[in-house]
Design an enzyme around this catalytic site. Structure first.
Site, PDB file in Angstrom:
ATOM      1  N   GLY A  17      -1.369   8.298  -8.323  1.00 40.38           N
ATOM      2  CA  GLY A  17      -1.076   7.035  -7.632  1.00 40.38           C
ATOM      3  C   GLY A  17      -0.900   5.945  -8.675  1.00 40.38           C
ATOM      4  CB  ALA A  18       0.001   6.290 -12.290  1.00 40.51           C
ATOM      5  N   GLY A  59       0.777   2.575  -8.123  1.00 39.34           N
ATOM      6  CA  GLY A  59       0.211   1.705  -7.094  1.00 39.34           C
ATOM      7  C   GLY A  59      -0.606   0.572  -7.699  1.00 39.34           C
ATOM      8  NE  ARG A  60      -1.336  -2.735  -3.255  1.00 35.54           N
ATOM      9  CZ  ARG A  60      -1.097  -2.926  -1.966  1.00 35.54           C
ATOM     10  NH1 ARG A  60      -1.022  -4.145  -1.488  1.00 35.54           N
ATOM     11  NH2 ARG A  60      -0.940  -1.925  -1.131  1.00 35.54           N
ATOM     12  CB  THR A  78      -7.424   7.923  -1.018  1.00 33.64           C
ATOM     13  OG1 THR A  78      -6.755   7.974  -2.270  1.00 33.64           O
ATOM     14  CG2 THR A  78      -6.402   7.772   0.088  1.00 33.64           C
ATOM     15  CB  THR A  79      -9.600   3.912   2.624  1.00 33.18           C
ATOM     16  OG1 THR A  79      -8.387   3.162   2.604  1.00 33.18           O
ATOM     17  CG2 THR A  79     -10.539   3.395   1.547  1.00 33.18           C
ATOM     18  CG  HIS A 135     -11.161  -6.769   3.603  1.00 36.71           C
ATOM     19  ND1 HIS A 135     -12.321  -6.565   4.303  1.00 36.71           N
ATOM     20  CD2 HIS A 135     -11.261  -6.031   2.471  1.00 36.71           C
ATOM     21  CE1 HIS A 135     -13.101  -5.723   3.633  1.00 36.71           C
ATOM     22  NE2 HIS A 135     -12.479  -5.383   2.509  1.00 36.71           N
ATOM     23  CG  HIS A 136      -5.848  -8.497   1.561  1.00 38.36           C
ATOM     24  ND1 HIS A 136      -4.727  -7.934   2.096  1.00 38.36           N
ATOM     25  CD2 HIS A 136      -6.595  -7.477   1.067  1.00 38.36           C
ATOM     26  CE1 HIS A 136      -4.778  -6.621   1.924  1.00 38.36           C
ATOM     27  NE2 HIS A 136      -5.906  -6.320   1.308  1.00 38.36           N
ATOM     28  CE  LYS A 184      -9.447  -3.360   5.408  1.00 36.66           C
ATOM     29  NZ  LYS A 184      -9.014  -2.126   4.728  1.00 36.66           N
ATOM     30  CB  THR A 206     -16.868  -1.166   2.912  1.00 28.38           C
ATOM     31  OG1 THR A 206     -15.999  -0.685   1.904  1.00 28.38           O
ATOM     32  CG2 THR A 206     -18.234  -1.450   2.319  1.00 28.38           C
TER      33      THR A 206
HETATM   34  P1  NAD Z   1      -0.615   1.338  -3.259  1.00 24.49           P
HETATM   35  O1  NAD Z   1       0.213   1.561  -2.035  1.00 24.49           O
HETATM   36  O2  NAD Z   1      -0.329   0.152  -4.119  1.00 24.49           O
HETATM   37  O3  NAD Z   1      -0.544   2.654  -4.197  1.00 24.49           O
HETATM   38  C1  NAD Z   1      -0.585   3.981  -3.724  1.00 24.49           C
HETATM   39  C2  NAD Z   1       0.277   4.833  -4.646  1.00 24.49           C
HETATM   40  O4  NAD Z   1       0.059   6.222  -4.334  1.00 24.49           O
HETATM   41  C3  NAD Z   1       1.785   4.574  -4.489  1.00 24.49           C
HETATM   42  O5  NAD Z   1       2.361   4.251  -5.736  1.00 24.49           O
HETATM   43  C4  NAD Z   1       2.317   5.903  -3.946  1.00 24.49           C
HETATM   44  O6  NAD Z   1       3.638   6.180  -4.383  1.00 24.49           O
HETATM   45  C5  NAD Z   1       1.316   6.878  -4.512  1.00 24.49           C
HETATM   46  N1  NAD Z   1       1.282   8.181  -3.828  1.00 24.49           N
HETATM   47  C6  NAD Z   1       1.356   8.432  -2.503  1.00 24.49           C
HETATM   48  N2  NAD Z   1       1.300   9.772  -2.285  1.00 24.49           N
HETATM   49  C7  NAD Z   1       1.183  10.368  -3.494  1.00 24.49           C
HETATM   50  C8  NAD Z   1       1.091  11.723  -3.936  1.00 24.49           C
HETATM   51  N3  NAD Z   1       1.108  12.749  -3.064  1.00 24.49           N
HETATM   52  N4  NAD Z   1       1.013  11.973  -5.266  1.00 24.49           N
HETATM   53  C9  NAD Z   1       1.006  10.953  -6.155  1.00 24.49           C
HETATM   54  N5  NAD Z   1       1.099   9.651  -5.802  1.00 24.49           N
HETATM   55  C10 NAD Z   1       1.186   9.359  -4.480  1.00 24.49           C
HETATM   56  O7  NAD Z   1      -2.123   1.318  -2.748  1.00 24.49           O
HETATM   57  P2  NAD Z   1      -3.442   0.768  -3.495  1.00 24.49           P
HETATM   58  O8  NAD Z   1      -3.699  -0.636  -3.127  1.00 24.49           O
HETATM   59  O9  NAD Z   1      -3.382   1.147  -4.932  1.00 24.49           O
HETATM   60  O10 NAD Z   1      -4.555   1.645  -2.756  1.00 24.49           O
HETATM   61  C11 NAD Z   1      -4.483   3.049  -2.754  1.00 24.49           C
HETATM   62  C12 NAD Z   1      -5.607   3.608  -1.874  1.00 24.49           C
HETATM   63  O11 NAD Z   1      -6.877   3.237  -2.417  1.00 24.49           O
HETATM   64  C13 NAD Z   1      -5.615   3.066  -0.440  1.00 24.49           C
HETATM   65  O12 NAD Z   1      -6.081   4.102   0.411  1.00 24.49           O
HETATM   66  C14 NAD Z   1      -6.632   1.936  -0.483  1.00 24.49           C
HETATM   67  O13 NAD Z   1      -7.209   1.650   0.777  1.00 24.49           O
HETATM   68  C15 NAD Z   1      -7.626   2.541  -1.427  1.00 24.49           C
HETATM   69  N6  NAD Z   1      -8.478   1.590  -2.144  1.00 24.49           N
HETATM   70  C16 NAD Z   1      -9.756   1.983  -2.313  1.00 24.49           C
HETATM   71  C17 NAD Z   1     -10.617   1.220  -3.052  1.00 24.49           C
HETATM   72  C18 NAD Z   1     -12.005   1.725  -3.296  1.00 24.49           C
HETATM   73  O14 NAD Z   1     -12.829   0.997  -3.871  1.00 24.49           O
HETATM   74  N7  NAD Z   1     -12.322   2.973  -2.913  1.00 24.49           N
HETATM   75  C19 NAD Z   1     -10.185   0.015  -3.610  1.00 24.49           C
HETATM   76  C20 NAD Z   1      -8.856  -0.375  -3.418  1.00 24.49           C
HETATM   77  C21 NAD Z   1      -8.007   0.434  -2.687  1.00 24.49           C
END
Ligand code: NAD
Length: 272
Positions: free
Chosen positions: A20-21, A23-24, A106-107, A162-163, A166, A173
């Site tokens: 998920g590199a 992603g945010r 992941t949630t 939250h923002h 969401k 949590t």
């Molecule tokens: P995001 O949408 O910015 O990033 C997710 C990334 O995962 C995307 O770039 C997507 O292309 C990639 N992805 C999807 N399927 C994939 C796969 N099969 N293989 C590889 N990459 C894949 O989301 P985000 O804000 O980075 O959040 C990601 C997840 O983490 C969400 O479920 C969010 O709720 C959760 N999150 C959890 C915490 C925590 O503390 N546990 C904190 C922040 C976000």
């Protein structure tokens, strides 16, 4: 960087794959791992390239695979994954083949993704936490203690903020916190209130969601006794809190026996 969990670090640098590199969370993790001497960024894995604005968009020093990260030269010790609720179902079998540890934040996991985490935990160490902040891990433990220690006539409600972007409510949590109390003391979880609700039953566990433009993630637990109240609160100021927690988790997890862990296990381990 002197982080909690450093004491558990391995003798050689850990090789980490970020899934998920693009992603945010993934981009923040890539930056943090790059800046941390005891961690090596072994792979950035995503289904899409990093956005143009990312400092990593033009950099191809490590492979940007589309999921097949078992072919990374030099291997992977730990995969740290923040993706989408459906993705762990596909990622789990690869983690099992590779035999690396797996930290998942992941949630909104689908049933098949949850099954993939459980299946992998039979073969490798897996740590899943819907909130990687170390403060929330401690808050969860504190609430469990309160539920065990406080007299039976104490009652509990939760607010979370939250923002505005969401898309789900309540937060994962808040849900976990409500369930911690419910597991210890029973009761009904109720989401918000409006209309002629009648008097609140003593065992009702109210969970209330606020949405505001800039809120990163607040949780406040109200414990109501007779003639007194106790409040436990946590405020996330920046996503860096989740990154710190994820790096702490992966250092602690690498080399542990197969099993399904949470950040609560990390706390218990430190208390021992
Ligand atoms: P995001 O949408 O910015 O990033 C997710 C990334 O995962 C995307 O770039 C997507 O292309 C990639 N992805 C999807 N399927 C994939 C796969 N099969 N293989 C590889 N990459 C894949 O989301 P985000 O804000 O980075 O959040 C990601 C997840 O983490 C969400 O479920 C969010 O709720 C959760 N999150 C959890 C915490 C925590 O503390 N546990 C904190 C922040 C976000």
């Amino acid at each position: 960087m002197d982080l909690p969990g450093m004491a558990e670090k391995q003798a050689r640098p850990l090789r980490v794959a970020v899934i998920g590199a693009a992603g945010r969370m993934g981009q923040r993790l890539v930056e943090a791992i790059d800046a941390t001497p005891d961690l090596i960024l072994a792979a950035r894995v995503d289904l899409r390239p990093a956005p143009d604005a990312s400092p990593h968009a033009a950099r191809e020093t490590v492979p940007f695979a589309t999921g097949l990260f078992q072919y990374v030269a030099g291997g992977v010790d730990v995969a740290v994954e923040f993706t989408t609720g459906e993705a762990p179902a596909r990622i789990g079998p690869e983690v099992e083949r590779l035999g690396c540890a797996w930290v998942s934040g992941t949630t909104g996991l689908s049933a098949t993704s949850w099954a993939a985490l459980e299946s992998a935990s039979g073969k490798v160490p897996v740590l899943w936490s819907p909130n990687m902040s170390l403060g929330v891990a401690l808050l969860t433990r504190l609430l469990q203690r309160c539920a065990r220690l406080l007299p039976q006539d104490w009652e509990m409600e939760i607010t979370e903020a939250h923002h505005a972007g969401k898309v789900d409510a309540p937060s994962g949590t808040a849900q976990v916190l409500a369930e911690v109390w419910q597991k210890e003391r029973g009761g009904q979880i109720v989401y918000g209130r409006s209309g002629k609700t009648g008097p609140r039953p003593a065992d009702e566990i109210g969970v209330h969601s606020l949405r505001l433009p800039e809120a990163v993630g607040d949780h406040r637990i109200y414990l109501g006794g007779r003639s007194e109240m106790l409040e436990l609160a946590h405020r996330t100021l920046d996503r860096a809190a989740f990154v710190t927690g994820a790096l702490t988790a992966l250092r602690w997890l690498a080399g542990r026996p197969a099993g399904l862990y949470t950040l609560g296990d990390w706390i218990e381990d430190r208390l021992r």
